[in-house]
Design an enzyme around this catalytic site. Structure first.
Site, PDB file in Angstrom:
ATOM      1  N   ASP A 192       0.815  -1.209   0.000  1.00 35.75           N
ATOM      2  CA  ASP A 192       0.000   0.000   0.000  1.00 35.75           C
ATOM      3  C   ASP A 192       0.851   1.263   0.000  1.00 35.75           C
ATOM      4  O   ASP A 192       0.383   2.321  -0.415  1.00 35.75           O
ATOM      5  CB  ASP A 192      -0.924  -0.017   1.221  1.00 35.75           C
ATOM      6  CG  ASP A 192      -1.863   1.169   1.245  1.00 35.75           C
ATOM      7  OD1 ASP A 192      -2.640   1.310   0.284  1.00 35.75           O
ATOM      8  OD2 ASP A 192      -1.824   1.952   2.214  1.00 35.75           O
ATOM      9  N   MET A 273      -7.177   5.947   3.265  1.00 38.00           N
ATOM     10  CA  MET A 273      -7.357   7.082   2.362  1.00 38.00           C
ATOM     11  C   MET A 273      -6.180   7.286   1.420  1.00 38.00           C
ATOM     12  O   MET A 273      -6.201   8.198   0.604  1.00 38.00           O
ATOM     13  CB  MET A 273      -7.564   8.360   3.182  1.00 38.00           C
ATOM     14  CG  MET A 273      -8.809   8.353   4.045  1.00 38.00           C
ATOM     15  SD  MET A 273     -10.318   8.219   3.061  1.00 38.00           S
ATOM     16  CE  MET A 273     -10.204   9.698   2.063  1.00 38.00           C
ATOM     17  N   ARG A 274      -5.155   6.429   1.525  1.00 35.47           N
ATOM     18  CA  ARG A 274      -3.988   6.651   0.685  1.00 35.47           C
ATOM     19  C   ARG A 274      -4.329   6.506  -0.793  1.00 35.47           C
ATOM     20  O   ARG A 274      -3.769   7.227  -1.640  1.00 35.47           O
ATOM     21  CB  ARG A 274      -2.860   5.692   1.086  1.00 35.47           C
ATOM     22  CG  ARG A 274      -1.565   5.948   0.323  1.00 35.47           C
ATOM     23  CD  ARG A 274      -0.416   5.113   0.837  1.00 35.47           C
ATOM     24  NE  ARG A 274       0.102   5.657   2.081  1.00 35.47           N
ATOM     25  CZ  ARG A 274       0.094   5.000   3.242  1.00 35.47           C
ATOM     26  NH1 ARG A 274      -0.406   3.786   3.304  1.00 35.47           N
ATOM     27  NH2 ARG A 274       0.596   5.545   4.326  1.00 35.47           N
ATOM     28  N   ALA A 275      -5.222   5.597  -1.131  1.00 32.85           N
ATOM     29  CA  ALA A 275      -5.585   5.410  -2.535  1.00 32.85           C
ATOM     30  C   ALA A 275      -6.200   6.674  -3.124  1.00 32.85           C
ATOM     31  O   ALA A 275      -5.893   7.059  -4.262  1.00 32.85           O
ATOM     32  CB  ALA A 275      -6.557   4.233  -2.672  1.00 32.85           C
ATOM     33  N   VAL A 278      -3.388   9.205  -3.729  1.00 36.56           N
ATOM     34  CA  VAL A 278      -2.516   8.820  -4.842  1.00 36.56           C
ATOM     35  C   VAL A 278      -3.216   9.038  -6.179  1.00 36.56           C
ATOM     36  O   VAL A 278      -2.614   9.566  -7.129  1.00 36.56           O
ATOM     37  CB  VAL A 278      -2.088   7.347  -4.681  1.00 36.56           C
ATOM     38  CG1 VAL A 278      -1.412   6.850  -5.956  1.00 36.56           C
ATOM     39  CG2 VAL A 278      -1.144   7.193  -3.499  1.00 36.56           C
TER      40      VAL A 278
END
Length: 735
Positions: A192, A273-275, A278
């Site tokens: 991730d 929330m990283r997706a 990105v």
């Protein structure tokens, strides 16, 4: 001399992901997954020559920008009067065998001992600042190094607290990792941390493969001439990267597109929330790359296709990937939540020339918005650079979209054994003729076996009980590959003692022990030299011995005979093996699988670092027939002997799952139980630590598995003690 970026044939997604990160390093890097020999490293190394030149402060080891120097730079403070210079961006490679002090930096031991000053020696993170940090075979990198690396990449700074040194410096770089999934997977939480991921595979199109070989041979024959022929195409790509970087700050991300991004991520149910972040950054970079001033739907789709595949894993054994159908459904679901306001047609500005960059539009059109070259439709590769200096279209229909062949792949089909008794046994454990097949009658004698070759029922997802996990460790202290299972002497970990061995590196020095050894000699040494210095000689140096954890070779030996083949019981056994495999995955073990039934034993899976491969083989395991327990143990012994020759430092753990009811002797007329005990004794003589999982069930228990464990000098654990779930109930119902 590096192979030109524009001369790489196909691999459109790979080139696009690299370029998006070059435009916006905040995307978070690229993880390149693929089989061996697919030009992963070639493409990454070629990118570095396309990055814009850097203005740096002369003499600064941390490549500070003269316009905006790092205020906490260890070589600072810098001011406007500091002299500057221009140099290319660096490509820094992190070897798999690198140490922690080489990565983050450490105390400069030479200056500390010679001059008595505390000085910091920068590591690879400092060298890679404002450049590219490349990790080949990142899945083989030690876990603690991966953690340090990804933390620095996420924060843009490296913090060093070691050897009495406290330093913080900027570390913003384009992180690129490559890996071959056959050699083992990265943990999902580490996956991730990479912004984008691409899957590469060799094209099956003859024309494309021929062109790859043609260009490779041409480069080997005349590297300078080949690079010169593609110089114009590479220059166009470099110019386009610089233009896109300059345009990036002006690209707008409307609330509509932001909601579209959130809707896509919610539709595919990604964690955290990283997706979302990105995809937002990658979409802006893609808009800047194609010359647009605002993010449009096509930018979001391209970004989502590269950012989501590795974030859809719910389990360590899930295959990463997202197919076009799933992505289309997520985009459609996200669009339904948007306003009814019509979407303006996306602009299609002219680019610097199609073919100089990868095919990066959402619908397969060329980078400048014009339709892709029709010659690519049949998979044929284009010729070399054209007369105008621009690169020809290199993409092929087959193999150019790396994720196509693997996207959306799932675990192997296990539907061969359903509740209807597809293996020939009824749902209550009886055979097709009504006879009992689990062999657990009151007298302990076996009745009719399960049909030979019956499929194993799909294992339930189980968790290894913490009390049982502690029993699956090799006793003693080893020196194997770093991992998380058994105690071992390692280059990292806690210091347990000092030794008189000469330190190989600064991190190996045991400073208190060294000073203690040198202290008694200071009076005599002061008389011969400077009295105001603490003199340390080579004989005083002491090394620090550290103890950490190692990964082991875990060889599963599974009894697949008729006595184990009652449907519910074998399902419980398969679930227990799956729980042990998950444990091996977390502990970074190498695993293998031997099964025995009928009259022989087979190596279902040779030892490998790819734990998911063991799960796949377990799903295809067949059952039924007699019980050649001795042959299974002897086959396991041969496998372990071969692995010991390949890797003598890696210690082995043999996990035997059986009820102990041997019925086949090694030689005709022999005693099957005695042969099994002798084979177990041979394993004990080889120093193999064995754990026997007793799978016996029923009201009468013979305890034969315990006898085998005794001769092997190992431990025994009951199947119903192995997992945190209620396996005992499953086994009792099968009895």
């Amino acid at each position: 001399m590096r192979f030109p970026f524009s001369a790489v044939v196909g691999h459109d997604d790979l080139r696009l992901a690299l370029l998006l990160n070059a435009v916006h390093p905040g995307v978070g890097g690229v993880l390149v997954r693929g089989e061996k020999g697919t030009a992963k490293s070639t493409a990454v190394r070629a990118l570095a020559s396309l990055l814009p030149l850097l203005d740096v402060i002369e003499g600064c080891r941390f490549a500070c920008d003269p316009v905006a120097p790092d205020p906490s730079c260890p070589d600072g403070p810098h001011d406007a009067a500091s002299p500057s210079a221009t140099r290319p961006a660096r490509l820094v490679e992190l070897p798999v065998g690198a140490t922690e002090d080489r990565l983050v930096g450490a105390l400069d031991l030479e200056r500390a001992l010679a001059a008595g000053v505390r000085a910091y020696q920068p590591g690879l993170l400092a060298e890679a600042h404002r450049g590219v940090l490349y990790v080949d075979e990142v899945n083989l990198l030690h876990d603690h190094l991966v953690d340090l690396l990804l933390d620095a990449a996420a924060m843009g700074r490296a913090h060093v607290e070691r050897d009495g040194v406290s330093v913080s410096h900027a570390a913003r770089f384009l992180l690129v990792g490559t890996m071959n999934p056959e050699e083992g997977e990265l943990r999902p939480q580490l996956l991730d941390r990479f912004g984008l991921t691409v899957e590469v595979a060799a094209s099956r199109d003859v024309g494309t493969r021929a062109e790859v070989v043609r260009r490779g041979l041409a480069f080997e024959a005349d590297p300078a001439g080949f690079v010169a022929a593609w110089e114009s195409a590479d220059r166009d790509v470099a110019t386009r990267i610089a233009d896109a970087r300059a345009r990036l700050g002006a690209v707008t991300l409307s609330d509509r597109e932001l909601r579209r991004i959130a809707g896509v991520c919610a539709a595919v149910d990604v964690d955290g929330m990283r997706a979302d972040l990105v995809i937002a950054r990658a979409a802006a970079a893609h808009a800047a790359w194609r010359g647009a001033d605002a993010v449009q739907e096509q930018d979001v789709r391209v970004a989502a296709r590269l950012a989501l595949p590795h974030r859809r894993r719910r389990d360590p054994f899930d295959e990463p990937g997202i197919d076009d159908k799933t992505l289309d459904e997520a985009m459609r679901s996200a669009a339904e939540n948007l306003d009814d306001e019509p979407e303006p047609d996306p602009p299609t500005p002219d680019g610097p020339g199609s073919g100089s960059g990868p095919d990066d539009s959402a619908d397969g059109s060329a980078a400048d918005g014009s339709p892709a070259d029709d010659s690519a439709a049949d998979g044929s590769a284009a010729d070399g650079p054209g007369a105008d200096g621009s690169a020809a279209d290199e993409s092929g229909a087959e193999g150019s979209r790396q994720g196509g062949s693997r996207a959306g792949s799932s675990a192997p089909d296990r539907s061969g054994a359903d509740g209807s008794g597809a293996d020939g046994s009824g749902a209550d454990g009886s055979g097709a003729d009504g006879s009992q097949v689990d062999g657990s009658d009151a007298g302990g004698s076996r009745q009719a076996d399960d049909p030979v070759g019956a499929a194993v029922p799909a294992p339930r997802p189980l968790r290894l009980a913490s009390s049982a996990a502690r029993r699956f460790r090799v006793p003693g202290v080893g020196e194997g590959t770093p991992g998380r299972r058994s105690r071992a002497r390692t280059d990292t970990g806690r210091v347990v003692r000092s030794s008189t061995t000469v330190p190989r590196r600064a991190a190996d020095l045991h400073l208190p022990a060294t000073l203690t050894a040198a202290a008694p000699h200071q009076r005599s040494r002061a008389a011969k030299g400077a009295a105001d210095r603490f003199a340390v000689h080579a004989a005083d140096l002491r090394s620090a011995e550290r103890e950490g954890r190692e990964g082991n070779l875990v060889l599963f030996v599974v009894d697949a005979s008729g006595s184990m083949a009652a449907r519910r019981r074998m399902s419980a056994v398969s679930g227990a093996v799956l729980a042990l495999l998950r444990d091996a995955y977390r502990r970074r073990d190498k695993v293998g699988l031997v099964s025995f039934r009928g009259g022989s034993a087979e190596v279902a899976l040779p030892p490998t670092s790819s734990v998911p491969a063991a799960q796949a083989r377990l799903a295809t395991l067949r059952t039924g027939g007699r019980t050649p327990l001795a042959e299974g143990l002897l086959r396991a012994r041969r496998v372990l002997d071969a692995e010991r020759r390949r890797d003598p430092r890696r210690r082995a753990l043999l996990v035997l799952l059986t009820d102990g009811r041997a019925t086949v002797a090694v030689r005709e007329g022999g005693d099957p139980v005695a042969d099994a005990c002798r084979a177990a004794g041979l394993l004990a003589a080889d120093g193999v630590h064995t754990v026997v999982v007793d799978c016996e069930s029923g009201p009468v228990r013979l305890g034969l598995a315990g006898t085998v464990a005794g001769h092997a000098g190992g431990e025994i654990v009951r199947l119903d003690e192995l997992t945190a779930e209620s396996v005992a109930g499953v086994v009792s119902r099968a009895a």
